[in-house]
Design an enzyme around this catalytic site. Sequence first.
Site, short mmCIF file in Angstrom:
data_model
loop_
_atom_site.label_atom_id
_atom_site.label_comp_id
_atom_site.label_asym_id
_atom_site.label_seq_id
_atom_site.Cartn_x
_atom_site.Cartn_y
_atom_site.Cartn_z
N GLN A 1 -0.38 -46.06 -16.35
CA GLN A 1 -1.20 -44.90 -16.66
C GLN A 1 -1.37 -44.03 -15.40
O GLN A 1 -1.67 -44.53 -14.31
CB GLN A 1 -2.57 -45.36 -17.21
CG GLN A 1 -3.47 -44.23 -17.70
CD GLN A 1 -2.91 -43.50 -18.94
OE1 GLN A 1 -2.18 -44.06 -19.74
NE2 GLN A 1 -3.25 -42.23 -19.07
N LYS B 1 -4.60 -46.57 -26.64
CA LYS B 1 -3.22 -47.07 -26.78
C LYS B 1 -3.23 -48.53 -27.23
O LYS B 1 -2.45 -48.93 -28.10
CB LYS B 1 -2.46 -46.88 -25.45
CG LYS B 1 -2.20 -45.41 -25.13
CD LYS B 1 -1.65 -45.17 -23.72
CE LYS B 1 -1.52 -43.66 -23.46
NZ LYS B 1 -1.02 -43.33 -22.12
N ASP C 1 7.40 -44.47 -21.47
CA ASP C 1 6.82 -43.16 -21.15
C ASP C 1 7.91 -42.13 -20.89
O ASP C 1 7.63 -40.92 -20.85
CB ASP C 1 5.95 -43.27 -19.89
CG ASP C 1 4.46 -43.19 -20.18
OD1 ASP C 1 4.10 -42.61 -21.22
OD2 ASP C 1 3.69 -43.72 -19.37
N1 GUN Z 1 -1.58 -39.58 -18.00
C1 GUN Z 1 -1.66 -38.49 -18.77
N2 GUN Z 1 -0.73 -38.53 -19.74
C2 GUN Z 1 -0.03 -39.67 -19.58
C3 GUN Z 1 1.06 -40.26 -20.27
O1 GUN Z 1 1.60 -39.74 -21.24
N3 GUN Z 1 1.48 -41.46 -19.78
C4 GUN Z 1 0.90 -42.05 -18.70
N4 GUN Z 1 1.41 -43.21 -18.28
N5 GUN Z 1 -0.09 -41.52 -18.03
C5 GUN Z 1 -0.57 -40.34 -18.47
#
Ligand code: GUN
Length: 291
Positions: free
Chosen positions: A96, A52, A119
């Site tokens: 995350q 990311k 998100d």
């Molecule tokens: N863990 C797995 N997928 C995601 C996501 O799309 N966002 C976040 N913050 N954590 C994750």
Amino acid sequence: MQILDGRKTSNDLKEEIALEVLSIKKAGNKTPHLAAIIVGNDGASQTYVASKVKACKRVGFQSTLVELPENITEKKLLQEIDILNNNNAIDGFIVQLPLPKHINEQKVLMLVNPDKDVDGFHPTNVGRMVLDLPCFLPATPFGILELLERYNIKTSGKNVVVLGRSHIVGRPMSILMSQKRNAGNATVTVCHSRTKNLKEFTLSADIIIAAIGIPEFLKANMVKEGVVVIDVGITRVDDATKKKGYRLAGDVDYVHVSKKAAFITPVPGGVGPMTIAMLLKNTLLAFQRKN
Ligand code: GUN
């Protein structure tokens, strides 16, 4: 069979976003800024967050990574979220997941300012999504919609089976696909661990979205000819022949299912890269809404 190439599509999207960033900079504005909080040392999470951050650089965003120890208290983590909420330089941020067991995930996600919740996990954004109001769509479902649209896959009136009911993928995906939208208007069935006679549902599906996290669960004898398959799974499976000692496996038995499918996403290189591109898109949206 045609591969739904998430890598290529996400690269197209990133180029589009990078052009927008250039024109934002040319106009003398500050650049969009995404922050990510990561707690602990989970290998997969570290890899995702690093991707990311790298993607931010690629499109010209600023990024901030907040790395916190596994044993951080819930109170301290909530304070860190408050800091990002109140930092005007940050347009959007993510926490995350998964979080360590001693931390209440719900409490954490509830504290994120919905206007910075790129998100799309805050109840305000989830509620707005359900009501078809402007919101941040969760990045993985958003990425799947984008992939279906860019490959002109017809969904109206089709039977869609979503495997899995997670808050991040299955649940929102099932809602979005039933709504009046491009890549919507479908008849949706959500199947999960308690579903009886699962094969009856998958065999009648025009489109299957597999998001259960069980490697190679969907077999060729469970799908019909011409099915469209979206594989959200990405599990590390031990593999001594690989340098890292593991390989990434989707929820679909790709080798055999792809022989019957009209369209299919590979793992890796399908849904995963799309998720990152849509996170960038949401960050750009957060920036634009603020300015
Ligand atoms: N863990 C797995 N997928 C995601 C996501 O799309 N966002 C976040 N913050 N954590 C994750």
